[in-house]
Design a protein around this motif. Structure first.
Motif, PDB file in Angstrom:
ATOM      1  N   VAL A   1       0.880  -1.169   0.000  1.00 38.65           N
ATOM      2  CA  VAL A   1       0.000   0.000   0.000  1.00 38.65           C
ATOM      3  C   VAL A   1       0.913   1.213   0.000  1.00 38.65           C
ATOM      4  O   VAL A   1       1.510   1.554   1.024  1.00 38.65           O
ATOM      5  CB  VAL A   1      -0.928   0.007   1.233  1.00 38.65           C
ATOM      6  N   HIS A   2       1.046   1.842  -1.153  1.00 38.22           N
ATOM      7  CA  HIS A   2       1.982   2.961  -1.270  1.00 38.22           C
ATOM      8  C   HIS A   2       1.330   4.232  -1.796  1.00 38.22           C
ATOM      9  O   HIS A   2       2.016   5.215  -2.064  1.00 38.22           O
ATOM     10  CB  HIS A   2       3.164   2.577  -2.158  1.00 38.22           C
ATOM     11  N   SER A   3      -0.004   4.206  -1.951  1.00 41.30           N
ATOM     12  CA  SER A   3      -0.693   5.404  -2.419  1.00 41.30           C
ATOM     13  C   SER A   3      -2.176   5.297  -2.087  1.00 41.30           C
ATOM     14  O   SER A   3      -2.680   4.218  -1.765  1.00 41.30           O
ATOM     15  CB  SER A   3      -0.521   5.573  -3.935  1.00 41.30           C
ATOM     16  N   VAL A   4      -2.861   6.427  -2.174  1.00 42.14           N
ATOM     17  CA  VAL A   4      -4.324   6.444  -2.126  1.00 42.14           C
ATOM     18  C   VAL A   4      -4.800   7.221  -3.342  1.00 42.14           C
ATOM     19  O   VAL A   4      -4.040   7.971  -3.965  1.00 42.14           O
ATOM     20  CB  VAL A   4      -4.875   7.064  -0.824  1.00 42.14           C
ATOM     21  N   ALA A   5      -6.076   7.047  -3.679  1.00 41.64           N
ATOM     22  CA  ALA A   5      -6.607   7.642  -4.898  1.00 41.64           C
ATOM     23  C   ALA A   5      -7.833   8.490  -4.590  1.00 41.64           C
ATOM     24  O   ALA A   5      -8.663   8.123  -3.763  1.00 41.64           O
ATOM     25  CB  ALA A   5      -6.962   6.550  -5.904  1.00 41.64           C
ATOM     26  N   LEU A   6      -7.924   9.610  -5.291  1.00 41.80           N
ATOM     27  CA  LEU A   6      -9.113  10.454  -5.273  1.00 41.80           C
ATOM     28  C   LEU A   6      -9.951  10.097  -6.488  1.00 41.80           C
ATOM     29  O   LEU A   6      -9.455  10.119  -7.620  1.00 41.80           O
ATOM     30  CB  LEU A   6      -8.707  11.928  -5.309  1.00 41.80           C
ATOM     31  N   LEU A   7     -11.207   9.761  -6.242  1.00 42.31           N
ATOM     32  CA  LEU A   7     -12.111   9.369  -7.318  1.00 42.31           C
ATOM     33  C   LEU A   7     -13.345  10.246  -7.323  1.00 42.31           C
ATOM     34  O   LEU A   7     -13.719  10.815  -6.290  1.00 42.31           O
ATOM     35  CB  LEU A   7     -12.528   7.899  -7.184  1.00 42.31           C
ATOM     36  N   ALA A   8     -13.972  10.335  -8.486  1.00 40.67           N
ATOM     37  CA  ALA A   8     -15.210  11.083  -8.645  1.00 40.67           C
ATOM     38  C   ALA A   8     -16.272  10.183  -9.246  1.00 40.67           C
ATOM     39  O   ALA A   8     -15.989   9.332 -10.089  1.00 40.67           O
ATOM     40  CB  ALA A   8     -14.998  12.294  -9.552  1.00 40.67           C
ATOM     41  N   GLU A   9     -17.492  10.386  -8.795  1.00 42.09           N
ATOM     42  CA  GLU A   9     -18.643   9.671  -9.337  1.00 42.09           C
ATOM     43  C   GLU A   9     -19.215  10.491 -10.490  1.00 42.09           C
ATOM     44  O   GLU A   9     -19.580  11.659 -10.309  1.00 42.09           O
ATOM     45  CB  GLU A   9     -19.689   9.480  -8.244  1.00 42.09           C
ATOM     46  N   GLU A  10     -19.313   9.887 -11.652  1.00 42.25           N
ATOM     47  CA  GLU A  10     -19.788  10.609 -12.817  1.00 42.25           C
ATOM     48  C   GLU A  10     -21.245  10.267 -13.108  1.00 42.25           C
ATOM     49  O   GLU A  10     -21.893   9.528 -12.362  1.00 42.25           O
ATOM     50  CB  GLU A  10     -18.859  10.346 -14.001  1.00 42.25           C
ATOM     51  N   GLY A  11     -21.762  10.801 -14.196  1.00 42.84           N
ATOM     52  CA  GLY A  11     -23.180  10.706 -14.472  1.00 42.84           C
ATOM     53  C   GLY A  11     -23.707   9.297 -14.636  1.00 42.84           C
ATOM     54  O   GLY A  11     -24.892   9.036 -14.407  1.00 42.84           O
ATOM     55  N   ASP A  12     -22.840   8.366 -15.033  1.00 41.39           N
ATOM     56  CA  ASP A  12     -23.269   6.975 -15.189  1.00 41.39           C
ATOM     57  C   ASP A  12     -23.224   6.203 -13.871  1.00 41.39           C
ATOM     58  O   ASP A  12     -23.487   5.004 -13.841  1.00 41.39           O
ATOM     59  CB  ASP A  12     -22.423   6.256 -16.241  1.00 41.39           C
ATOM     60  N   GLY A  13     -22.877   6.903 -12.776  1.00 37.35           N
ATOM     61  CA  GLY A  13     -22.835   6.250 -11.472  1.00 37.35           C
ATOM     62  C   GLY A  13     -21.545   5.519 -11.191  1.00 37.35           C
ATOM     63  O   GLY A  13     -21.393   4.938 -10.113  1.00 37.35           O
ATOM     64  N   ARG A  14     -20.594   5.553 -12.112  1.00 39.37           N
ATOM     65  CA  ARG A  14     -19.331   4.834 -11.918  1.00 39.37           C
ATOM     66  C   ARG A  14     -18.258   5.777 -11.392  1.00 39.37           C
ATOM     67  O   ARG A  14     -18.240   6.976 -11.694  1.00 39.37           O
ATOM     68  CB  ARG A  14     -18.868   4.192 -13.226  1.00 39.37           C
TER      69      ARG A  14
END
Length: 226
Positions: free
Chosen positions: A202-215
């Motif tokens: 475990v050497h990183s974390v990620a920022l994610l966004a939820e888009e219009g398709d729900g993914r």
């Protein structure tokens, strides 16, 4: 592009990530749907078995999806996440394939102090950027069914399974009746066993966004530099 919600996840990498993403049918890091693998031992359609976790990709939740508080933007969130990660060191987790609460998942044999420190820092130090839950969002968590401690976390942090209630997990199925979940776990074991034979880094974390398709799609990854 505007996004409804953001989240902080751990996204595994390497062959384990490739297989997990392919099995679920969505690669959040690449923002694409890879071909599903043919796992001969699995009875049933992989898409039907994974329809819920597919939208999020192969991930472990560190800060659950949330809307940004008014007056803040994704640049604020990225900058603050980087500051947290600059102070925390990489670590490794030994994983096992399990069937818990009706879900097939990979979980650490031991939740290490380094893992707990990472989750706690992201939950608590970014929370002023989180918009309060709407009544509908709150109701979806079914607070009346939660243990007292989890409900207190929901009220304070916007998510029940944090801090002392946190369990790192990489989900591989929908919720299933126990016999079906156990059968799926056993069917997936030959595929995943070689991929978790060595501890996962475990050497990183990620920022994610939820888009219009729900993914969920990754915006940026932050190395642990401590």
């Amino acid at each position: 592009m505007s996004h409804a919600r953001f989240a902080i996840y751990h996204l595994p990498d390497g062959p384990l990530a490739d297989m997990g993403s392919a099995w679920l049918g969505w690669d959040a890091r690449q923002g694409m749907a890879p071909p599903r693998p043919d796992v001969a031992e699995v009875a049933g359609d992989a898409g039907a078995l994974t329809s819920v976790p597919m939208r999020y990709g192969f991930h472990a939740t560190l800060k659950a999806p949330f809307r940004l508080r008014e007056g803040h933007d994704v640049q604020d969130l990225a900058r603050r996440t980087a500051l947290v990660c600059d102070q925390l060191a990489p670590f490794a987790l030994e994983l096992e394939l399990r069937c818990d609460w009706g879900f097939v998942m990979l979980r650490p044999c031991v939740q290490t102090p380094a893992l707990q420190a990472l989750e706690q820092a992201l939950v608590t130090r970014l929370d002023d950027l989180r918009a309060p839950l709407t009544p509908a969002e709150y109701a979806r968590r079914q607070p009346e069914l939660l243990p007292e401690r989890a409900r207190a976390h929901l009220d304070h942090w916007g998510y029940p399974f944090v801090l002392d209630q946190f369990n790192y997990h990489l989900t591989l199925s929908n919720g299933l009746p126990k016999p079906e979940a156990e059968a799926l776990r056993d069917a997936l074991a030959p595929t995943f066993a070689p991929l978790i034979a060595q501890p996962m880094q475990v050497h990183s974390v990620a920022l994610l966004a939820e888009e219009g398709d729900g993914r969920m799609r990754m915006i940026r990854e932050f190395p642990l530099r401590g």
